[in-house]
Design a protein around this motif. Structure first.
Motif: not given
Lengths: 413, 209
Positions: A260, A217-219, A262
């Motif tokens: 983002v 999960y993130g950029t 996920n």
């Protein structure tokens, strides 16, 4: 959607309606600029449609009605399904890319909101094209809409239903265990997930992937390399490359910020087949936009047509929305007349002229009492004269031409 | 600034302690205070001091970005939130208990008193035992003693309260510890801030172990 209740103050009601109209026209305009055409589907749908198709709305959530022949119907619980059915049943041969948008109420009664039956949804569906270019265009459109309505920090969370599906297809569990597993994944609950997996007989590489999902999960820049380090199946690799391609395209649209990734994103609608996404704005704890690609849904209606779409939860957004760029509003005026024929005649004539110039006019006898806002302009017609009055000033006009000229040509009022 | 909802009650000291170790000091905080909102010295964290049962609600609705609360309340609220860390304090379990001489619970017409009716219902549904729940807000142990219910579902820390009231554990439902939860929208919009916060807490936890 506001739900007019007897105890509700009508004034707040009307202003909410006005706000909503402005809001909807912004959305409508943006959808149209991407080539989308408006459609409406029937309010009543056969109950069978929703009880026989897989991966749809829970039956207990739907509002059922019975028609005069005894047939059971439901109030449209979703917009995507009827549209997909329409496409599958009324398309004759190979379909060109078709873009539709809708603004409709959907009706569902969920456990937590038993008194709120209808939800206004605005959304788009694009049929007949499965290219990543379309995925990117749809995502770009969703971001564009939220830019328009003044939420620059709108964040788009993108996952891949195909990726998760592939992981889950390698496992065999009992129903209770499936539920548990999905709960842990949705909650990113690594601790309990770990405990849960300890005594399960699963291939080590699958275990590794499952345990990695909460952290995926993130950029996109940080997550895509991370997921590639895992030992993925071909199907999963394809999903990752697909996401990567979409992200590159979003950069071309200049829409790559506030994205983002996920990999743990699961949607309760199980008809999604590839990318799925959710949009968030500050101050609203739930997603205000949801969507994804559902290439196999139409198959259940007899013809496979690739499709992608999203829907915005209008009520949620409207609660947060301050009308920052109001459409030029019509000005309000109240014209009063007395018992004299001359006064009545002048008042009617003036009202007519002002309405033609798009003023909102109330024309009434001076003894009448109408509920109006605080900033209203008044014109009193006495004999041949017109007395203009509002909070700031009072002015007398000798003839109708003078007051018309003043009102329609000056901006100070 | 992040908003954190903190559960009042038995886990406060540990929670404040762990925040302090991460570097957030709340100078005007003490447990008897009537204030409900506190800010840390550097004005980076806004703390809402609320009842434990309400923490999952505050976080789910986005009134707080993150929360520190017992697993029992998360399970009971069925809140749709991220459960990101096990803080490993406030450990206890949630159990089924009944009168000492009963040894096991009846299989039908069971009345269960509990602060956690949802957890109780779920547990017995899995066992295919139909139950009736009575929601109580405290002193649940009293219910079987006076015949209000057959059994209770409650958290058990040392077992002392049960012992003193002539009750015993009949079955364990789940292990409980304090968790760090996050709102899903906040996590999307402020990913980096929240992830950093989690990392800091995680490293403090690792040192402790």
């Amino acid at each position: 959607m506001i739900y007019v209740q007897p105890n509700q103050v009508l004034k707040t009601n009307t202003s909410t309606c006005e706000k909503k109209n402005v809001f909807m026209s912004l959305l409508e305009n943006r959808f149209q600029t991407y080539g989308y055409k408006e459609v409406k589907t029937p309010m009543f749908e056969p109950y069978d449609l929703y009880s026989t198709v897989d991966g749809l709305i829970q039956q207990k959530d739907m509002i059922k009605v019975i028609d005069s022949t005894g047939k059971v119907l439901v109030l449209r619980p979703d917009a995507t399904i009827p549209l997909a059915r329409m496409m599958a049943q009324y398309t004759e041969d190979k379909l060109k890319t078709s873009r539709y948008f809708y603004m409709m109420d959907v009706f569902r009664q969920t456990e937590s909101k038993t008194n709120n039956y209808n939800h206004m949804q605005a959304g788009i569906e694009c049929f007949g094209n499965a290219s990543p270019g379309i995925d990117a265009e749809v995502l770009a459109l969703s971001k564009h809409v939220f830019q328009d309505i003044g939420f620059p920090d709108f964040t788009l969370e993108i996952g891949h239903a195909g990726f998760i599906e592939e992981v889950l297809s390698k496992l065999s569990f009992q129903e209770m265990e499936w539920k548990q597993l999905k709960t842990y994944l949705q909650a990113k609950n690594k601790n309990d997930l770990q405990t849960f997996l300890i005594d399960k007989e699963i291939d080590n590489s699958m275990k590794e992937i499952l345990l990695a999902i909460p952290d995926l999960y993130g950029t996109p820049e940080s997550i895509i390399p991370k997921v590639k380090e895992l030992s993925l199946t071909n199907q999963m690799k394809k999903a990752v490359v697909h996401l990567e391609t979409i992200y590159q395209q979003l950069e071309l649209y200049d829409m790559a910020d506030h994205i983002v990734i996920n990999f743990g994103l699961l949607n309760q609608m199980t008809y999604y087949s590839d990318i799925i996404f959710q949009g968030f704005i500050k101050g609203v704890g739930k997603p205000v936009l949801m969507g994804g690609r559902y290439d196999t849904l139409t198959e259940q209606f007899g013809m496979e047509i690739p499709a992608i779409g999203f829907a915005c939860d209008i009520d949620l957004i409207l609660n947060m929305w301050e009308n920052s760029c109001p459409k030029e509003k019509n000005k309000d005026v109240v014209i009063h007349y007395d018992d004299q024929m001359k006064s009545i005649k002048n008042a009617y004539r003036l009202a007519n002229e002002l309405r033609r110039a798009n003023w909102n006019v109330l024309c009434e006898h001076e003894n009448e009492e109408t509920s109006i806002g605080n900033n209203t302009n008044y014109i009193v017609c006495i004999q041949d004269k017109f007395i203009f009055q509002n909070k700031n000033k009072r002015e007398i006009f000798p003839a109708i031409q003078d007051i018309l000229k003043k009102l329609t040509q000056s901006n100070e009022i | 600034m992040l908003t954190i909802a903190l559960a009042k009650g038995r886990t406060v000291k540990d929670a404040i302690q762990i925040l302090r170790e991460v570097g957030y000091e709340f100078p005007d905080f003490h447990e008897e205070s009537r204030k409900l909102i506190f800010y840390d010295e550097q004005q980076q964290l806004k703390m809402l001091f609320v009842k434990a049962v309400d923490v999952p609600t505050y976080v789910e609705k986005g009134a707080a970005d993150i929360g520190i609360v017992g697993k029992d309340h998360i399970l009971e609220a069925k809140a749709d939130v991220y459960e990101l860390l096990d803080l490993k304090f406030g450990k206890c379990k949630i159990s089924v208990a009944g009168l000492k001489d009963s040894h096991s619970y009846p299989m039908e017409n069971v009345t269960v008193a509990s602060k956690y009716p949802t957890i109780a219902r779920q547990f017995f549904m899995r066992k295919n035992i139909p139950i009736e729940t009575i929601k109580l807000n405290g002193s649940v142990e009293l219910a079987p003693l006076i015949g209000l219910s057959d059994i209770i579902v409650d958290i058990v820390e040392t077992g002392k309260t049960l012992q003193e009231n002539n009750l015993m554990v009949l079955d364990d439902i789940a292990k409980i510890s304090t968790r760090l939860i996050a709102n899903k929208a906040s996590f999307a919009i402020q990913t980096e801030v929240i992830q950093l916060f989690i990392q800091k807490i995680q490293s403090v936890l690792e040192v402790k172990q």
